[in-house]
Design a protein around this motif. Sequence first.
Motif, PDB file in Angstrom:
ATOM      1  N   ALA A  50       3.765 -13.048   4.457  1.00 45.35           N
ATOM      2  CA  ALA A  50       2.468 -12.351   4.359  1.00 45.35           C
ATOM      3  C   ALA A  50       2.660 -10.840   4.273  1.00 45.35           C
ATOM      4  O   ALA A  50       1.916 -10.153   3.574  1.00 45.35           O
ATOM      5  N   ARG A  51       3.676 -10.331   4.973  1.00 44.21           N
ATOM      6  CA  ARG A  51       3.934  -8.891   4.958  1.00 44.21           C
ATOM      7  C   ARG A  51       5.055  -8.510   4.002  1.00 44.21           C
ATOM      8  O   ARG A  51       5.435  -7.359   3.891  1.00 44.21           O
ATOM      9  N   SER A  52       5.628  -9.527   3.334  1.00 43.83           N
ATOM     10  CA  SER A  52       6.746  -9.327   2.396  1.00 43.83           C
ATOM     11  C   SER A  52       7.923  -8.603   3.061  1.00 43.83           C
ATOM     12  O   SER A  52       8.479  -7.655   2.500  1.00 43.83           O
ATOM     13  N   THR A  53       8.282  -9.066   4.259  1.00 41.45           N
ATOM     14  CA  THR A  53       9.405  -8.431   4.960  1.00 41.45           C
ATOM     15  C   THR A  53      10.469  -9.455   5.363  1.00 41.45           C
ATOM     16  O   THR A  53      10.160 -10.634   5.591  1.00 41.45           O
ATOM     17  N   PRO A  72      16.373   4.881   2.588  1.00 39.02           N
ATOM     18  CA  PRO A  72      15.969   3.538   3.020  1.00 39.02           C
ATOM     19  C   PRO A  72      16.072   2.443   1.952  1.00 39.02           C
ATOM     20  O   PRO A  72      15.792   1.281   2.244  1.00 39.02           O
ATOM     21  N   ARG A  73      16.511   2.796   0.755  1.00 41.76           N
ATOM     22  CA  ARG A  73      16.603   1.768  -0.288  1.00 41.76           C
ATOM     23  C   ARG A  73      17.787   0.841  -0.006  1.00 41.76           C
ATOM     24  O   ARG A  73      18.909   1.309   0.160  1.00 41.76           O
ATOM     25  N   ALA A  93      14.028  -0.167   3.858  1.00 39.98           N
ATOM     26  CA  ALA A  93      14.272  -0.599   5.235  1.00 39.98           C
ATOM     27  C   ALA A  93      13.717   0.419   6.231  1.00 39.98           C
ATOM     28  O   ALA A  93      13.715   1.622   5.972  1.00 39.98           O
ATOM     29  N   VAL A  94      13.262  -0.109   7.360  1.00 43.47           N
ATOM     30  CA  VAL A  94      12.779   0.723   8.463  1.00 43.47           C
ATOM     31  C   VAL A  94      13.545   0.297   9.719  1.00 43.47           C
ATOM     32  O   VAL A  94      13.728  -0.899   9.951  1.00 43.47           O
ATOM     33  N   VAL A 155      12.994  -4.933   6.375  1.00 42.30           N
ATOM     34  CA  VAL A 155      13.024  -4.514   4.976  1.00 42.30           C
ATOM     35  C   VAL A 155      11.718  -4.953   4.314  1.00 42.30           C
ATOM     36  O   VAL A 155      11.401  -6.150   4.275  1.00 42.30           O
ATOM     37  N   GLU A 156      10.976  -3.975   3.835  1.00 39.86           N
ATOM     38  CA  GLU A 156       9.759  -4.302   3.083  1.00 39.86           C
ATOM     39  C   GLU A 156      10.169  -4.504   1.632  1.00 39.86           C
ATOM     40  O   GLU A 156      10.662  -3.584   0.963  1.00 39.86           O
ATOM     41  N   LEU A 157       9.991  -5.741   1.165  1.00 44.82           N
ATOM     42  CA  LEU A 157      10.530  -6.108  -0.149  1.00 44.82           C
ATOM     43  C   LEU A 157       9.628  -5.650  -1.287  1.00 44.82           C
ATOM     44  O   LEU A 157       8.395  -5.729  -1.194  1.00 44.82           O
TER      45      LEU A 157
END
Length: 189
Positions: A50-53, A72-73, A93-94, A155-157
């Motif tokens: 749902a959050r694409s992570t 962050p890539r 990435a965070v 990681v937000e994709l």
Amino acid sequence: MIASVHQELWQNLGAATRSRSPFTTMQLATIGTDGAPKVRTVVLRQVDEARSTVSFVTDLRSPKVAEIRRDPRVSLVGYDPQGGIQIRLEGRAVILAQPEDKKPIWDRCRSHTLALFQTPDAPGTEIASPRGAGGTLEHREGNEQAFRNFCVVEVELQRLEWLDLSPEGHQRCFFRRTAGSWVGTWIAP
Ligand SMILES: Cc1cc2nc3c(=O)[nH]c(=O)nc-3n(C[C@H](O)[C@H](O)[C@H](O)COP(=O)(O)O)c2cc1C
């Protein structure tokens, strides 16, 4: 048809966090602080479609954390040799280092995993000789040092890629996330 590939891709990722599968470990690539690519294996800990992570855990002192903070890539790749499937992921990435952000995944990790974070040696630093194996955390709640060293990388994709090497014919497609939804495109293998 491409929608079912998208579904299968997320199913593969989700299943990898619930039991051991070929995608439980993936190779994570970052941009090194010297500008050169760096790659290493990590364990997929959480997948949130749902959050694409996707998330993994690491030591806050490890070089990859400094690399991600600088740029962050990141990319991840995994391969299932039996199914003949390669999955490639790209995103930003965070580092989640705040106690309230990392605690839910800390609580789900096994004791022998958490014990790895007790080491006084920052990952990658020179040591005189190898120490013994990690052991277990005696006081799970009380081990403040291990908890301090522990962090979650989320990681937000932004791009997913699927390569199917079936004998019936190779298929490759990618999905790009725009305005919150995924758009798929077939590409030549
Ligand atoms: C099977 C396997 C799983 C691993 N899982 C992780 C992991 O989840 N997190 C992690 O930080 N390192 C993991 N490692 C170790 C990393 O590959 C790497 O050696 C270490 O994190 C140091 O990386 P860095 O110097 O680029 O920060 C794993 C290694 C292997 C072989």
